[in-house]
Design an enzyme around this catalytic site. Structure first.
Site, PDB file in Angstrom:
ATOM      1  N   THR A 134      26.164 -36.438 -73.490  1.00  0.00           N
ATOM      2  CA  THR A 134      25.704 -37.821 -73.423  1.00  0.00           C
ATOM      3  C   THR A 134      25.459 -38.284 -74.850  1.00  0.00           C
ATOM      4  OG1 THR A 134      23.788 -39.226 -72.894  1.00  0.00           O
ATOM      5  CG2 THR A 134      23.417 -36.868 -72.946  1.00  0.00           C
ATOM      6  N   CYS A 142      28.910 -44.506 -74.863  1.00  0.00           N
ATOM      7  CA  CYS A 142      28.162 -44.033 -73.704  1.00  0.00           C
ATOM      8  C   CYS A 142      29.195 -43.350 -72.829  1.00  0.00           C
ATOM      9  CB  CYS A 142      27.486 -45.179 -72.967  1.00  0.00           C
ATOM     10  SG  CYS A 142      26.685 -44.664 -71.437  1.00  0.00           S
TER      11      CYS A 142
END
Length: 233
Positions: free
Chosen positions: A83, A197
């Protein structure tokens, strides 16, 4: 082959893409029935999200550091934080382990420099776009100029990530919002846009725009496969 350590579940939607990309990459390189050696710990994202929006990054650092140490004990030779946002606590995670942390911003920046890009747009969570832990690394370590959307656009990007993409919802109306923001960054001089992202590539793909896109999930996984297959010197 080295064992790839992976901290996943943030969200599991993108972690599934990571896992598939790692295995596809190894199979492409080695053929046959080969697949990646992966030691993954996956968190409950609801707990992570609540702490993120409460601003409790110390608690988040402790959680991920503990998970990273457990991944190392499980046999990982290096670590991915799967992430972008949670690289905000990358220093604390790195301090908790003795294996290398393969940083998502670094592999992305290296690709940008290889492509001759100097000015780049950045999409991600509000944390990634507004704070310096990611942009600052791109600028200070690699000399890149980073452009981000304005505050209202950041709100839209952030909301769509958490309310839709992290829950597996891919909407054309939201894609149009993102494409308009990407066009705006390009008009401001960005030579491409980082999909900063790991869920954004679910929504926006190269066929949707003429602006060059840099998918951090794909770049991180591709780099991890290369590292896993490197011969020890």
């Amino acid at each position: 082959m080295k064992t790839i350590g992976m901290l996943g579940g943030m969200s599991w939607e993108s972690s599934a893409d990571y896992y598939a990309a790692l295995n596809r990459g190894v199979k492409q390189q080695l053929g046959g029935l080969h697949s990646a050696k992966v030691c993954m710990l996956s968190v409950d994202f609801a707990e992570i999200e609540q702490l993120q929006h409460a601003g409790d990054w110390q608690q988040l650092a402790e959680i991920l550091a503990g998970q990273a140490a457990a991944t190392e004990r499980g046999g990982a030779d290096f670590l991915l934080i799967a992430t972008n946002t949670m690289h905000k606590v990358a220093d604390e995670v790195e301090a908790a382990i003795s294996i290398p942390l393969f940083h998502i911003a670094d592999v992305t920046a290296e690709k940008l420099l290889a492509d001759g890009v100097q000015k780049i747009g950045l999409l991600g969570t509000r944390f990634t776009m507004a704070e310096d832990f990611y942009k600052g690394r791109l600028t200070n370590k690699f000399g890149l100029q980073v452009l981000v959307p304005d505050a209202a656009q950041q709100d839209d990007v952030h909301r769509i990530i958490y309310e839709e993409l992290c829950q597996g919802q891919v909407k054309d109306t939201s894609r149009q919002v993102y494409l308009k923001i990407i066009d705006n960054l390009f008009a401001r001089g960005a030579e491409g846009v980082i999909l900063g992202c790991t869920e954004i590539a679910m929504l926006v793909k190269p066929e949707h725009t003429t602006v060059p896109l840099y998918d951090t999930t794909a770049l991180h996984a591709e780099g991890a496969v290369k590292l896993a297959l490197q011969e020890d010197s």
